[in-house]
Design a protein around this motif. Structure first.
Motif, mmCIF file in Angstrom:
data_model
loop_
_atom_site.group_PDB
_atom_site.id
_atom_site.type_symbol
_atom_site.label_atom_id
_atom_site.label_comp_id
_atom_site.label_asym_id
_atom_site.label_seq_id
_atom_site.Cartn_x
_atom_site.Cartn_y
_atom_site.Cartn_z
ATOM 1 N N TRP A 248 43.869 -83.774 -6.395
ATOM 2 C CA TRP A 248 43.954 -84.690 -5.262
ATOM 3 C C TRP A 248 43.747 -83.917 -3.966
ATOM 4 C CZ3 TRP A 248 46.483 -85.751 -9.713
ATOM 5 C CH2 TRP A 248 46.441 -87.071 -10.180
ATOM 6 N N GLU A 249 43.047 -84.563 -3.044
ATOM 7 C CA GLU A 249 42.828 -84.002 -1.717
ATOM 8 C C GLU A 249 43.880 -84.561 -0.772
ATOM 9 O OE1 GLU A 249 39.278 -83.602 1.656
ATOM 10 O OE2 GLU A 249 39.072 -84.978 -0.051
ATOM 11 N N LEU A 250 44.550 -83.660 -0.070
ATOM 12 C CA LEU A 250 45.618 -84.065 0.839
ATOM 13 C C LEU A 250 45.178 -83.791 2.280
ATOM 14 C CD1 LEU A 250 48.677 -82.629 -1.125
ATOM 15 C CD2 LEU A 250 47.764 -84.940 -1.187
ATOM 16 N N PRO A 251 45.677 -84.568 3.234
ATOM 17 C CA PRO A 251 46.703 -85.618 3.116
ATOM 18 C C PRO A 251 46.172 -87.001 2.794
ATOM 19 C CG PRO A 251 46.214 -85.211 5.407
ATOM 20 C CD PRO A 251 45.344 -84.272 4.632
ATOM 21 N N THR A 252 44.844 -87.152 2.558
ATOM 22 C CA THR A 252 44.283 -88.475 2.311
ATOM 23 C C THR A 252 44.611 -89.000 0.917
ATOM 24 O OG1 THR A 252 42.223 -87.444 1.586
ATOM 25 C CG2 THR A 252 42.404 -88.071 3.927
ATOM 26 N N PHE A 253 45.042 -88.135 0.009
ATOM 27 C CA PHE A 253 45.406 -88.482 -1.362
ATOM 28 C C PHE A 253 44.213 -89.081 -2.113
ATOM 29 C CE2 PHE A 253 47.846 -90.728 -4.737
ATOM 30 C CZ PHE A 253 48.564 -89.652 -5.198
ATOM 31 N N ASN A 254 43.061 -88.471 -1.958
ATOM 32 C CA ASN A 254 41.876 -88.898 -2.701
ATOM 33 C C ASN A 254 41.824 -88.155 -4.028
ATOM 34 O OD1 ASN A 254 40.982 -90.578 -0.641
ATOM 35 N ND2 ASN A 254 39.869 -88.903 0.371
ATOM 36 N N ASN A 255 41.655 -88.908 -5.103
ATOM 37 C CA ASN A 255 41.570 -88.314 -6.439
ATOM 38 C C ASN A 255 40.166 -87.757 -6.634
ATOM 39 O OD1 ASN A 255 41.809 -87.559 -9.061
ATOM 40 N ND2 ASN A 255 42.377 -89.550 -9.861
ATOM 41 N N ILE A 256 40.050 -86.426 -6.648
ATOM 42 C CA ILE A 256 38.747 -85.780 -6.791
ATOM 43 C C ILE A 256 38.314 -85.745 -8.244
ATOM 44 C CG2 ILE A 256 37.468 -83.639 -6.391
ATOM 45 C CD1 ILE A 256 39.404 -83.003 -4.145
ATOM 46 N N HIS A 257 39.253 -85.455 -9.139
ATOM 47 C CA HIS A 257 38.877 -85.235 -10.536
ATOM 48 C C HIS A 257 40.089 -85.475 -11.428
ATOM 49 C CE1 HIS A 257 35.986 -83.687 -13.439
ATOM 50 N NE2 HIS A 257 36.955 -82.988 -13.981
ATOM 51 N N THR A 258 39.852 -86.042 -12.604
ATOM 52 C CA THR A 258 40.888 -86.221 -13.624
ATOM 53 C C THR A 258 40.262 -85.958 -14.979
ATOM 54 O OG1 THR A 258 41.994 -87.903 -12.290
ATOM 55 C CG2 THR A 258 42.605 -87.766 -14.605
ATOM 56 N N LEU A 259 40.937 -85.135 -15.794
ATOM 57 C CA LEU A 259 40.366 -84.740 -17.079
ATOM 58 C C LEU A 259 41.483 -84.496 -18.074
ATOM 59 C CD1 LEU A 259 37.694 -83.938 -18.573
ATOM 60 C CD2 LEU A 259 38.232 -81.579 -17.971
ATOM 61 N N SER A 260 41.238 -84.896 -19.309
ATOM 62 C CA SER A 260 42.164 -84.610 -20.408
ATOM 63 C C SER A 260 41.683 -83.355 -21.127
ATOM 64 C CB SER A 260 42.217 -85.791 -21.382
ATOM 65 O OG SER A 260 43.051 -85.488 -22.484
ATOM 66 N N ILE A 261 42.511 -82.320 -21.145
ATOM 67 C CA ILE A 261 42.090 -81.029 -21.702
ATOM 68 C C ILE A 261 42.926 -80.615 -22.910
ATOM 69 C CG2 ILE A 261 41.161 -80.175 -19.533
ATOM 70 C CD1 ILE A 261 43.771 -78.663 -19.147
ATOM 71 N N SER A 262 43.991 -81.336 -23.221
ATOM 72 C CA SER A 262 44.866 -80.929 -24.325
ATOM 73 C C SER A 262 45.506 -82.167 -24.939
ATOM 74 C CB SER A 262 45.953 -79.956 -23.844
ATOM 75 O OG SER A 262 46.820 -79.604 -24.896
ATOM 76 N N GLN A 263 45.913 -82.021 -26.195
ATOM 77 C CA GLN A 263 46.614 -83.101 -26.869
ATOM 78 C C GLN A 263 48.113 -83.065 -26.589
ATOM 79 O OE1 GLN A 263 45.611 -82.597 -30.984
ATOM 80 N NE2 GLN A 263 43.465 -83.164 -30.701
ATOM 81 N N LYS A 264 48.593 -81.981 -26.040
ATOM 82 C CA LYS A 264 50.011 -81.828 -25.709
ATOM 83 C C LYS A 264 50.148 -81.645 -24.206
ATOM 84 C CE LYS A 264 51.325 -81.891 -30.041
ATOM 85 N NZ LYS A 264 52.164 -82.979 -30.598
ATOM 86 N N LYS A 265 51.380 -81.542 -23.755
ATOM 87 C CA LYS A 265 51.623 -81.446 -22.320
ATOM 88 C C LYS A 265 51.132 -80.115 -21.767
ATOM 89 C CE LYS A 265 56.306 -79.510 -22.548
ATOM 90 N NZ LYS A 265 57.709 -79.669 -22.120
ATOM 91 N N ILE A 266 50.772 -80.130 -20.499
ATOM 92 C CA ILE A 266 50.342 -78.932 -19.781
ATOM 93 C C ILE A 266 51.574 -78.295 -19.161
ATOM 94 C CG2 ILE A 266 48.865 -78.042 -17.957
ATOM 95 C CD1 ILE A 266 47.081 -80.470 -18.365
ATOM 96 N N ASP A 267 51.888 -77.064 -19.565
ATOM 97 C CA ASP A 267 53.127 -76.427 -19.136
ATOM 98 C C ASP A 267 52.994 -75.655 -17.844
ATOM 99 O OD1 ASP A 267 55.226 -76.674 -21.525
ATOM 100 O OD2 ASP A 267 53.248 -76.377 -22.389
ATOM 101 N N SER A 268 51.810 -75.148 -17.537
ATOM 102 C CA SER A 268 51.646 -74.321 -16.349
ATOM 103 C C SER A 268 50.259 -74.528 -15.761
ATOM 104 C CB SER A 268 51.849 -72.838 -16.690
ATOM 105 O OG SER A 268 51.677 -72.023 -15.548
ATOM 106 N N VAL A 269 50.177 -74.469 -14.433
ATOM 107 C CA VAL A 269 48.912 -74.590 -13.737
ATOM 108 C C VAL A 269 48.900 -73.570 -12.601
ATOM 109 C CG1 VAL A 269 49.804 -76.434 -12.264
ATOM 110 C CG2 VAL A 269 47.343 -76.155 -12.514
#
Length: 852
Positions: free
Chosen positions: A286-307
């Protein structure tokens, strides 16, 4: 036989738990792999694991802004301070509480760590010798529950913390007159993180329920206006410095991701970009402060623990601990920079390629992975099997991989086209427990554990050629003789049998043991056979005479480690006192073995003594690491280590069981993994050996750089005299003197100073006692040097000039030949890749040259 093997690298595991961090230059990423730390160089495509170990699995890591100091904290709060560049441990420290986050200040003078409901700020140690290198600067309080995260302001004067009490607080490092810590409240769930903007006039907070608040430091508008009749000179206005200010939530945004919870988040201040990872394996930008969603992607079947985000904001790193995944994503080009995943369960087997550059492994997850020993990366994964892999083997040419599985199939994979081109099955469904490939690569054999038969197939046609029957118990191992055309098999029926697979004219020999045979191995010359039995004995047999030549009792050497639920001590326990994997060294003088313990042993066969014993891991998160248990950790409910006291499952959705009635998922039990070695193999070059363990694929190699080993050294041989001889252009004498001093930098200098036109003469006059040292140096130097043609000229002239001597002493130079083969093969692969990538460019240049 040298025994000074040191830990070199850890493959097969790319991420376990904890946080990921990029180096300040943004070209490398640090990932916790159990109780060790691995650095993935994304530019040079190489992975390196630090040699030091924490007591338990690493939970948090922090790197100073100048990348000189590294702090790694395990699950219990015990920390290690490391010099990042030298990979040397400087100091051990105990925070005495679980550390949820630790961060260095941007100026590098302090680092802050969570301590329950408090925050501790410590002074960063300097580079000079200090009596107490880590000094507590100040302790901060104010939260009512555990602190989750810490984020520093760009000027290093303030930091903001978030907590499970659904609030965030802003503190100053040093006392400031008139400053009172601010509390930012309004979230309805635990606050995952908070970050200052680059100008420090705004702040963003993200909570677990998917809410993002934007806070700004604004002045408070007066509630009432003064009457017009008031005195203008006295109370008409207020000075700007006296206007009261406070942090106010000016915007509230929400992430809507199908009721998924926010697990981790990261903010890039210079580009005002927010990256959020969710519990369903989806991440968004997301781009702030406008809160525009730039990109969304599913990369794993389980939760993402760290970014994590690198310095330029181009690369995003994600870690998923459930599947052991590590991904680096370039979001602008929407492509993977790095995508690695280890075996989901245990690693059961391994095999080296003939040149020692690749290692193939098989695991309980049914996957076959091929790893590059130089880079440490997995470059291909085969998921064709549907059950546990029990054995893997390389064909002699190194381009075909065979694997046997409990799903009743033996598969052959092509490493050129990366496909499964042959599938071998039996007439009736069986479970294969062992595998062997003949030296020519034309015949593949597999032993079953339920019908006690050996199946023989042709690789070319894929047809079943023969079924060998005779064993009366499950077959535990198969091996072809390296020199003769016969097969050896071992079984739980206490025998080792040899089979004439090709002629069937030779009668079957049977070597009887006193206990169940678990593993076997041939000596490289094929004249001796070794078998490991359940009573911890290693039995050696002369293959031609079918006579036992010796035994080694390894029960006391391999045994060790007491499990948390063991009722007897490790010394009196009967489990884990045997070898389940064996391998001869390249010269055949020693044998290495591993079993269900933390030890790997290597024995000298002639003297039957233990040469060295390695501990594959000191990680206390594994069961069987300690020799003695502390009685205070035992309760009426069992061992304290097996009692789940973590409050991560305090939420209703985490505790809800959605399984069908009557089913039970055994993987949800709180069971500690047991430390053990499933397989050990020596590299064909003899320079390293690998172990498939609970920790992953451990690689140990010889470390010649730190060892002073002079050869025929005299008092007049010094670095100065070597350089003087080199200046006089007496190349042969200078090279011999450098070998006698055995300093690599001078050997390299003399080697490179010899003109290519003089190589033939120097190679012809080189004494034979220096031949092995020179060939070993060329084999090791090929990997780092760009002088391709120069190395090939040396290899050609050495083989031509000393061909007869090398042929007569081929057994002594076997490891050297394989090392040269590995180096030349690596050069060929790199050069072929460059040429293939530039085929059309070369054709164009050649066509232009013809026109001119």
């Amino acid at each position: 036989m040298k025994s000074d093997f040191k830990f070199s690298n850890l493959c097969g595991t790319v991420y376990k738990q904890g946080n990921l961090i990029f180096t300040p230059d943004g070209n490398s990423i640090l990932s916790p792999v159990g109780n060790r730390l691995t650095v993935f160089d994304l530019v040079n495509n190489k992975a390196t694991t630090f040699p030091y170990e924490n007591r338990k699995n690493i939970d948090r890591i922090a790197l100073s802004p100048n990348s000189t100091l590294l702090i790694s904290v395990d699950e219990d709060g015990r920390a290690i301070l490391v010099n990042y560049h030298r990979q040397v441990v400087l100091h051990h420290f105990n925070f005495k509480a679980k550390v949820h986050d630790i961060q260095f200040s941007p100026d590098g003078k302090y680092f802050a760590a969570t301590h329950g409901k408090q925050i501790q700020v410590w002074k960063t140690p300097g580079f000079h010798r200090e009596f107490q290198p880590i000094v507590l600067h100040r302790r901060y309080t104010g939260h009512f529950d555990d602190v989750i995260s810490i984020s520093w302001a760009p000027d290093s004067k303030f930091f903001v913390t978030t907590s499970k009490d659904m609030s965030a607080r802003i503190y100053s490092v040093n006392p400031i007159e008139g400053f009172v810590p601010f509390t930012l409240s309004g979230h309805r769930d635990s606050v995952i993180g908070a970050w200052f903007t680059q100008e420090q006039n705004a702040l963003y907070t993200v909570s677990k329920d998917g809410a993002l608040f934007e806070w700004r430091y604004q002045s408070i508008a007066p509630k009432t206006q003064q009457d017009e009749n008031d005195d203008v000179g006295n109370d008409n206005s207020m000075e700007i410095d006296e206007v009261p200010r406070r942090w106010t939530a000016v915007q509230r945004h929400f992430f809507y991701q199908d009721h998924a919870k926010v697990v981790c988040a990261a903010y890039h201040a210079s580009s005002s970009m927010m990256v959020v990872g969710f519990s369903n394996g989806v991440f968004g930008i997301w781009e702030l402060p406008t809160f525009n969603n730039i990109h969304t992607l599913s990369i794993s079947q389980k939760k993402i623990d760290s970014v994590a985000i690198n310095r330029t904001g181009e690369w995003l790193a994600f870690g998923a601990s459930k599947l052991g995944q590590l991904l680096v994503w370039e979001w602008q080009s929407e492509s993977y920079v790095l995508k690695q995943q280890g075996h989901f369960y245990d690693m059961n087997c391994l095999s080296y390629s003939s040149d020692g550059q690749s290692v193939v492994t098989g695991g309980d997850d049914g996957k076959v992975k091929v790893w590059n020993t130089i880079s440490g990366f997995c470059f291909v994964t085969f998921s064709d099997h549907t059950s546990r892999i029990t054995a893997t083997e390389f064909a002699k040419n190194g381009q075909i991989v065979f694997s046997a599985s409990l799903d009743g199939t033996v598969r052959a994979f092509d490493l050129v086209r990366y496909r499964n081109f042959r599938t071998f099955t039996s007439p009736t469904p069986v479970q294969f427990s062992s595998l062997a490939v003949d030296p020519s690569g034309e015949i593949v054999c597999a032993g079953s554990q339920n019908t006690f038969e050996i199946f023989v197939w042709s690789v070319q046609t894929g047809k079943l050629l023969d079924i060998l029957a005779g064993h009366t118990a499950p077959i535990s191992g198969l091996a072809f003789s390296p020199t003769a055309n016969f097969l050896a098999s071992c079984s739980w029926d206490r025998t080792i049998r040899t089979w004439d697979v090709f002629g069937r004219g030779k009668s079957v020999e049977s070597f009887t043991h006193m206990s169940e045979v678990l593993a076997l191995a041939f000596r490289p010359d094929g004249k001796e056979l070794c078998g490991s039995t359940l009573d911890g004995q290693l039995s050696f047999w002369n293959v031609d005479d079918a006579l036992q030549t010796g035994t080694i009792d390894g029960r006391r050497d391999i045994s060790g480690g007491r499990k948390a639920e063991d009722k007897v001590t490790a010394e009196n326990s009967t489990s884990g006192k045997h070898f389940n994997s064996l391998c001869y060294t390249a010269d055949g003088t020693c044998i290495i073995g591993g079993g269900n313990s933390k030890y790997v042993c290597i024995y000298d066969i002639k003297s039957t003594i233990l040469v060295k014993k390695w501990i594959i891991s000191k990680n206390l998160s594994f069961d069987g690491t300690l020799e003695f248990l502390n009685s205070k950790n035992m309760t009426e409910a069992g061992a304290m280590d097996l009692i789940d006291d973590d409050d991560d499952y305090s939420d209703l959705e985490d505790r809800r069981d959605n399984a069908l009635p009557g089913t039970k998922d055994l993987s949800k039990r709180n069971v500690r993994p047991e430390i053990r070695t499933k397989a050990v193999r020596f590299s064909p070059t003899g320079r390293s050996w690998a172990a498939a363990s609970t920790e992953g694929l451990l690689i140990y190699s010889l470390d010649d750089t730190l060892m002073f080993d002079p050869f025929d050294l005299e008092i007049d041989i010094t670095p100065e005299t070597i350089l003087e001889t080199l200046d006089e252009r007496d190349y042969l004498k200078a090279l011999v003197m450098a070998f006698r001093l055995n300093e690599r930098q001078y050997i390299q200098r003399c080697y490179e100073a010899i003109p290519p036109t003089d190589v033939k003469l120097v190679a012809r006059q080189l004494p034979t006692k220096y031949l092995e040292r020179l060939m070993k140096f060329i084999a090791s130097y090929m990997e780092d040097s760009p002088h391709l043609e120069f190395h090939l000229i040396w290899c050609t002239n050495l083989l031509v000039s000393h061909g007869k001597y090398l042929k007569d002493h081929s057994g002594e130079f076997l490891t050297v030949f394989r090392g040269l083969q590995k180096g030349v093969g690596k050069l060929h692969e790199d050069l072929a890749k460059v040429c293939n990538d530039n085929t059309y460019t070369l054709e164009y240049l050649l066509s232009q040259a013809e026109k001119n």
